[in-house]
Design a protein around this motif. Structure first.
Motif, PDB file in Angstrom:
ATOM      1  N   GLU A  13      -6.539   8.555  -5.374  1.00 55.45           N
ATOM      2  CA  GLU A  13      -7.812   9.017  -4.807  1.00 55.45           C
ATOM      3  C   GLU A  13      -8.527   9.932  -5.790  1.00 55.45           C
ATOM      4  OE1 GLU A  13      -6.394  10.795  -1.239  1.00 55.45           O
ATOM      5  OE2 GLU A  13      -6.461   8.925  -0.071  1.00 55.45           O
ATOM      6  N   SER A  38       0.846  -1.202   0.000  1.00 57.37           N
ATOM      7  CA  SER A  38       0.000   0.000   0.000  1.00 57.37           C
ATOM      8  C   SER A  38       0.879   1.249   0.000  1.00 57.37           C
ATOM      9  CB  SER A  38      -0.912   0.011   1.222  1.00 57.37           C
ATOM     10  OG  SER A  38      -0.147   0.118   2.416  1.00 57.37           O
ATOM     11  N   PHE A  39       0.300   2.362  -0.418  1.00 58.12           N
ATOM     12  CA  PHE A  39       1.039   3.624  -0.451  1.00 58.12           C
ATOM     13  C   PHE A  39       1.615   3.953   0.925  1.00 58.12           C
ATOM     14  CE2 PHE A  39      -2.328   4.248  -3.717  1.00 58.12           C
ATOM     15  CZ  PHE A  39      -1.508   4.366  -4.832  1.00 58.12           C
ATOM     16  N   ASP A  40       0.772   3.848   1.951  1.00 53.87           N
ATOM     17  CA  ASP A  40       1.207   4.228   3.297  1.00 53.87           C
ATOM     18  C   ASP A  40       2.337   3.327   3.781  1.00 53.87           C
ATOM     19  OD1 ASP A  40      -0.680   6.206   3.346  1.00 53.87           O
ATOM     20  OD2 ASP A  40      -2.185   5.013   4.413  1.00 53.87           O
ATOM     21  N   LYS A  75      -0.682   8.311  -3.798  1.00 52.91           N
ATOM     22  CA  LYS A  75      -1.953   8.018  -3.139  1.00 52.91           C
ATOM     23  C   LYS A  75      -2.987   9.096  -3.477  1.00 52.91           C
ATOM     24  CE  LYS A  75      -3.978   7.156   1.431  1.00 52.91           C
ATOM     25  NZ  LYS A  75      -3.708   7.072   2.887  1.00 52.91           N
TER      26      LYS A  75
END
Length: 922
Positions: free
Chosen positions: A882, A497-499, A878
């Motif tokens: 979005e 994931s990006f995070d 991210k």
């Protein structure tokens, strides 16, 4: 077995497996994803298991190979059918390959699979070879995606349409693919060589087939071929990557167990090629800019005891720059390049050696030297231990690297399944360690002889030198006493994931050197390194930009302490794959690899003889491009959009200008350039994989950060400059393939509010990951005009020079129609816009494709370099994702109409204008 190298290269595997000194054992399953605890569904039996790879069998004969690996959030389903061009009958050449195309046209329960593949962000493809055909899909590892992939594979096995309407459109697409090969001298030469080697066996027929067979094949023949060979007892289903074994087996039983085999048994085969009884020589005379000579020999099956010896002998002879052919032909200036490869197959295959020769130079001298070296070198001077160990190390690394990538390994097993059993991968890997120089010398002496040679005409001879090829054992016989080596590994289920990418990455800045270190557990303890160093500015690079790629290419051709061969050997020893600034290696070897790279960057001496060889190779390469439609079209489009003065770093040199500059170039100029601009203290370094961050940081601080470039640095940014649209037509006589390239430019960068909308618009128009966008659906799926067509948009991070580019590969006679269809597709999209359904499907497919990309270590490393250069993190990506998810149909249509304007698009058409005009008259 040579197929190990094919597997690794074809699958784009860029990793290495380090458990070289452990004994392989036939194991049950890895502890992390245990098959041992799996309750087998009714009707399923478990077969052999090696290093976490396990076979199962259904009652209908379908073999299932499962390779669970949770290191990446992806999975791959690969179906291999044990049928290829070998099984084609008279008048049916190319049928196995044509059928491969038609399978993707749909089946009873999946009428439009490629559209769904695109919607789900799947990567899909198929391939056909001598002994097998395979189809695979790779995707984000979700239960829904896996169930879809399995269900489609099952439905495709017996319920594919194989319809006349699809054959009518796809035939011209396959013919276009055939024509692509006809444009390349090497492809034509190899196809003719293959046909000259065999009188009766179907290995003498190219897999792409004969043009007339492609054009006239009957749908009834294709349907009969499909129903005859696409069946459970002739197939092997492979699933690799992240999945639950228990659930997957249950889904496989649900989808496949009720499929029945045809009542007729698989056809028996009995053709045996007679022993070759004399040299054969042929000539091909076509227009072109590059001379080539090739020499071929028939060799035993890949299952034969001599097969490994043949492969080792081939590598020792043909390796560049350490091989004997390179020493005899390239270093002496006779040839620009040499090559050689063995085609190991289920039945007796072949080996081909060759050389590229500059136009105007003696081809006869090269041919004679080529034969002399192949057939006499190992007799006069037996293989040395250094040559043997280098070749074995390269082969072992190929096996290790192949096994380190679940996706590539799952697809690549098709090569071994074609030989009779997937376990032959491990058998070949383990046997590689035992091969001797004597075996290789003996194999060369047995098969690399005059009367088994193909370079031309048949010559009668009273004293033939036969190359008897004895019967090979079956796969079962080879494996009866085989005890595998090695054990399964534990790996990390990494969250991409990006995070988490930001969280797990250690960011370090040392002066102007930006560093991203992302340590994690990987299969084979592999690690990926990407480096990008910067120096120079618009002023001091003026008139020198063409020196940059030459200097970069010369860095590994000799240092103060190492020759080019020693550098290559050291890279092999350190299991480095790739270039010195973008490579993969292993945890154990990373520190030494970084030191080797720095030595090359800091201490390269650019030897005169190596420069001369490189210069000649580049001259031949550029000259060979001067009659190729794709190169000429690209040359024309770049010249039309050349808005900067000659000498400016952003100026695009034409083919003629590049060759002129290369001819004048000296090694002293290159050395002087690098002395001024060389340096490693400014730029970006990203490392992703299994490594010790502290050890790496120390090397970078002690070495890289201290090598400072003498040249002032400032980014050279390309700004938008309007260019008036035009239409360029280039005649390429006697070429069987044509190229259409189109481009327009517009002001934009990736921070623009409508940049995400433009990306989605292009995904629908001509992007995507499969055969489901408007351009490909029209030009290939509907009209059958092009083998490959599509578009992309370039949205820069620096500057504002955005662009839209369209490309299509077509037959010359279809060039004008393809241009008209492409223009019509673009115009209608702008006029009518995209539908809500198209936009929603594109958003989903694009986001899933982005997710798949983030699970690839090389993509993550390259992305970190780009992000650091622009002072960004994954939070920027991210935010873009979005933004994509929130786009409306109105947003996407507005971006399309704002940036893509038909009257601003330049079209370049390169092809045989005589054939194009004949089609127009018809």
């Amino acid at each position: 077995m040579k197929i190990a190298k094919k597997l690794a290269v074809a699958a784009c595997v860029a990793s290495a497996f380090t458990m070289m000194n452990t004994q392989a054992e036939e194991t049950k399953a890895p502890v992390s994803v245990s098959q041992a605890s799996t309750a087998l569904p009714a009707g399923v039996t478990q077969g052999p298991s090696i290093e976490g790879v396990t076979e199962y069998r259904l009652t209908n004969g379908l073999r299932v190979v499962l390779f669970p690996d949770a290191s990446k959030d992806t999975a791959t389903v690969n179906m291999t059918y044990q049928v290829g061009s070998r099984q084609e009958n008279y008048g049916e050449t190319g049928m196995a390959h044509l059928l491969e195309h038609l399978i993707f046209k749909g089946s009873k329960n999946f009428p439009n699979p490629t559209k769904e593949f695109t919607n789900r962000g799947f990567r899909m493809n198929g391939s056909t070879w001598l002994d097998r055909t395979n189809y695979f899909v790779s995707f984000t590892a979700t239960e829904d995606n896996l169930k879809f992939a399995l269900a489609w594979s099952a439905d495709a096995m017996r319920n594919s349409f194989i319809a006349k309407k699809d054959l009518d459109s796809e035939m011209s697409v396959v013919r276009n693919e055939y024509e692509m090969g006809e444009n390349r001298p090497s492809s034509v030469l190899m196809k003719r060589m293959q046909s000259m080697m065999y009188d009766w066996h179907n290995y003498g027929k190219s897999t792409i087939g004969n043009r007339s067979d492609i054009e006239h094949v009957r749908i009834e023949n294709l349907q009969a071929f499909y129903h005859r060979y696409y069946r459970p007892d002739n197939a092997v289903l492979t699933v690799s990557g992240k999945f639950d074994v228990q659930k997957t087996l249950e889904w496989i039983v649900k989808d496949f167990s009720l499929i029945q085999n045809p009542k007729e048994a698989l056809p028996a085969e009995w053709t045996v090629e007679p022993t070759a009884d004399g040299e054969r020589v042929f000539e091909i005379r076509r227009k072109g800019e590059t001379q080539m000579v090739a020499v071929g020999y028939r060799i035993p099956s890949a299952l034969h005891p001599d097969a490994l010896g043949v492969e080792v002998a081939t590598e020792v002879l043909a390796d560049s720059p350490n091989g004997r052919l390179y020493e005899a032909l390239v270093k002496t200036g006779l040839a620009a390049n040499v090559f050689g490869y063995a085609v190991g197959a289920k039945e007796p295959g072949f080996v081909i050696f060759g050389a590229s020769v500059k136009k105007g130079e003696s081809l006869e001298k090269v041919k004679d030297k080529l034969i002399e070296t192949i057939e006499g070198s190992l007799k006069q001077k037996p293989m040395t231990s250094k040559e043997l160990n280098r070749t074995k190390a390269q082969m072992e690394t190929m096996y290790e690297r192949a096994f380190a990538d679940p996706e590539g390994f799952g697809v690549g097993l098709s090569e071994y399944i074609a030989l009779g059993d997937w376990r032959l991968f491990f058998y070949g890997r383990d046997k590689t360690k035992d091969v001797t120089a004597q075996q290789a010398d003996s194999a060369a002496d047995k098969y690399f002889v005059r009367d088994n040679r193909v370079v031309g005409l048949f010559i009668p001879d009273d004293n033939p030198q036969r190359a008897e090829i004895t019967k090979a054992p079956s796969a079962d016989e080879l494996l009866v006493n085989y005890k595998p080596q090695g054990t399964a590994q534990k790996i990390e289920a990494f969250d991409s994931s990006f995070d988490n990418l930001d969280k797990r990455t250690q960011r370090i800045d040392i002066g102007d050197l930006n560093i991203a270190l992302l340590p994690k557990q990987t299969r084979g303890e592999t690690v990926t390194v990407c480096m990008k160093f910067k120096s120079g500015d618009e002023k001091n690079l003026f008139g020198k930009a063409n020196l940059q790629p030459v200097a970069a290419a010369m860095l590994t051709r000799g240092t103060k302490t190492m020759t080019r061969s020693e550098i290559e050997d050291r890279m092999t020893e350190l299991k480095m794959a790739g270039s010195i600034t973008n490579f993969t290696t292993t945890r154990k070897n990373l520190p030494a690899a970084l030191e080797l790279v720095f030595d090359a960057m800091h201490n390269s001496i650019m030897p005169q003889d190596e420069f001369d060889q490189f210069k000649k190779q580049m001259q031949v390469m550029i000259e060979s491009m001067r009659d190729k439609p794709d190169a000429l079209a690209q040359n024309a489009i770049t010249q039309h959009f050349n808005t900067y003065p000659k000498g400016d770093p952003r100026y695009e040199y034409s083919l003629d200008e590049s060759l002129e500059q290369l001819n004048k170039l000296t090694v002293d100029q290159v050395r002087a350039f690098y002395k001024e601009f060389g340096g490693t203290s400014r730029g970006e370094i990203s490392i992703v994989g299994d490594f010790d961050p502290k050890a790496v940081e120390k090397i970078i601080r002690d070495d890289y950060a201290k090598y400072v470039s003498k040249a002032h640095y400032a980014p050279v940014v390309t700004e938008y400059r309007p260019v008036k649209a035009t239409r360029v037509v280039i005649d390429t006589p006697d070429k069987e393939n044509a190229i259409i390239v189109a481009r327009s430019v517009f002001p934009i960068n990736d921070t623009a509010p409508d940049a995400p909308a433009l990306t989605v618009a292009n995904w629908i128009l001509g992007g995507g990951t499969g055969l489901s966008n408007r351009l490909i659906e029209r030009l290939r799926q509907k009209e059958g005009l092009s083998y490959g067509a599509g578009s992309h948009v370039r949205i820069p991070a620096k500057g504002d020079n955005g662009s839209f580019v369209f490309r299509a590969i077509v037959a010359p006679q279809n060039m004008l129609q393809a241009e008209a269809s492409a223009r019509d597709v673009i115009a209608k999209a702008i006029k009518d816009g995209f539908t809500d359904q198209e936009v929603e499907e594109a958003k989903k497919g694009l986001l899933q494709a982005m997710q798949v990309a983030r699970s690839q270590d090389d993509v993550v490393a390259r992305s970190w370099n780009d992000k650091m250069e622009n002072q960004r993190t994954w939070a920027f990506s991210k935010k873009q994702a979005e933004a994509i998810s929130k786009l409306t149909t109105a947003d996407v249509n507005a971006a399309l109409r704002k940036y893509i304007k038909p009257d601003e698009i330049t079209f370049v058409l390169a092809g045989d204008q005589k054939k194009a005009s004949q089609k127009k008259q018809d």
